[in-house]
Design a protein around this motif. Structure first.
Motif, PDB file in Angstrom:
ATOM      1  N   ARG A 158      47.647  36.161  35.496  1.00 44.71           N
ATOM      2  CA  ARG A 158      45.994  36.258  36.014  1.00 44.71           C
ATOM      3  C   ARG A 158      45.864  37.736  36.260  1.00 44.71           C
ATOM      4  O   ARG A 158      44.709  37.932  35.965  1.00 44.71           O
ATOM      5  CB  ARG A 158      46.190  35.497  37.406  1.00 44.71           C
ATOM      6  CG  ARG A 158      44.748  35.621  38.276  1.00 44.71           C
ATOM      7  CD  ARG A 158      44.027  34.676  37.763  1.00 44.71           C
ATOM      8  NE  ARG A 158      42.667  34.518  38.575  1.00 44.71           N
ATOM      9  CZ  ARG A 158      41.310  34.735  37.961  1.00 44.71           C
ATOM     10  NH1 ARG A 158      41.246  35.320  36.933  1.00 44.71           N
ATOM     11  NH2 ARG A 158      40.370  34.580  38.897  1.00 44.71           N
ATOM     12  N   GLY A 196      40.120  32.131  35.003  1.00 43.88           N
ATOM     13  CA  GLY A 196      40.189  31.542  36.424  1.00 43.88           C
ATOM     14  C   GLY A 196      39.282  30.417  36.734  1.00 43.88           C
ATOM     15  O   GLY A 196      38.385  30.041  35.785  1.00 43.88           O
ATOM     16  N   VAL A 231      42.833  29.981  39.177  1.00 42.28           N
ATOM     17  CA  VAL A 231      43.891  29.336  38.928  1.00 42.28           C
ATOM     18  C   VAL A 231      44.094  28.045  39.308  1.00 42.28           C
ATOM     19  O   VAL A 231      44.883  27.331  38.729  1.00 42.28           O
ATOM     20  CB  VAL A 231      45.037  30.409  39.498  1.00 42.28           C
ATOM     21  CG1 VAL A 231      46.612  29.442  39.351  1.00 42.28           C
ATOM     22  CG2 VAL A 231      45.175  31.559  39.198  1.00 42.28           C
TER      23      VAL A 231
END
Length: 293
Positions: free
Chosen positions: A22, A87, A89
């Motif tokens: 990420r 995103g 997540v």
């Protein structure tokens, strides 16, 4: 350690790797990031096989399976890292977890028996993923709109389809040789494939972003290590007829990724999204419990 526990270990490891992605996927070109992951993991495995003289034995089918699995590994990580970089997540990871149902489907095509519960579970999982792509209250602050979330889901679902085939081929290779050899070949072929991708991008004159700074280099190395160990744990757990058991454990990676993202990255989840993550989890568990052993 049973197949389920090995799968759970893999889920925890891949959850940590995905959370690091990420961060790294926002600063490093995706092709370069996959190259770094494969280079670090393949180099580490080479040290192991050199020390213990554990070179993979020649087996045509196993090498062919590993070749396709390695190439798909590049596709999987590129799509998954793209989804994670976008995103949130809490959307990308549950959507990618759909691969569990798809992997069960491949086993059915390969001759495994199936049940009506698996069909029901498929609709539940895809329904949950569709609802995850809808905008929730926590997305207002993060400036995620519906179109943004849909594209994140599309990337993650693409990764799910590719990872299901990759995992199936890796399991097939692991059954024919051994988990370490299958993992080694997977990484070797993946490294060749991603080098071809990088060469193609350079020939086209694309500007590539490489890891810069000590912190970023360490994060990429840690991400690679966790990702390699996760696949290794999954393949070990899949031995001796424990494919389904290992898949049951590995199915928890979506929850692991979301939880780690909440703790480490401070990413908001929200009650609405927790509900639909739960629906996806129920569908996955139903598919696994409905699978004949």
């Amino acid at each position: 350690m049973t197949g389920v526990l090995w799968g759970l270990l893999g889920a925890l490891l891949i959850g940590g790797s995905d959370c690091i992605a990420r961060v790294t996927a926002k600063r490093v070109s995706l092709g370069v990031l996959v190259l770094c992951v494969m280079l670090v993991s393949f180099s580490s495995l080479n040290v192991y096989v050199l020390v213990f003289d554990s070179w993979p034995q020649w087996h045509l089918r196993a090498w062919v399976y590993s070749g396709f699995s390695g190439a798909l590994n590049v596709v999987v990580l590129t799509l998954l890292y793209a989804a994670l970089a976008r995103g949130p997540v809490a959307v990308a990871s549950p959507a990618a977890s759909v691969f569990v149902v798809l992997l069960l489907g491949l086993n059915v095509v390969a001759g495994e028996s199936w049940t009506i519960w698996q069909v029901v579970a498929t609709f539940i999982v895809f329904g949950g993923v569709f609802m995850l792509s809808r905008k929730s209250a926590v997305d207002t602050d993060a400036q995620y709109d519906a179109a943004w979330l849909r594209l994140t889901v599309m990337y993650a679902l693409g990764a799910a389809f590719a990872v299901a085939v990759r995992m199936f081929l890796a399991q097939e290779a692991s059954d024919l040789i051994d988990p370490l050899s299958a993992l080694y070949l997977n990484r070797g072929f993946a490294l060749v494939a991603v080098c071809g991708l990088i060469l193609y991008q350079l020939l086209r004159g694309l500007q590539l972003n490489w890891p810069k700074g000590g912190r970023m280099m360490w994060l990429v190395a840690l991400q690679s290590t966790l990702e390699t160990l996760a696949l290794g744990a999954f393949l070990i757990g899949s031995q001796d007829g424990n494919r389904i058991a290992a898949t049951i454990g590995f199915a928890g990676f979506a929850a692991a990724t979301t939880l780690i993202a909440r703790i480490w990255l401070g990413e908001k989840i929200g009650a609405q999204r927790i509900l639909w993550i739960g629906v996806v989890a129920v569908g996955i568990v139903l598919a696994l419990l409905g699978t004949p052993h």
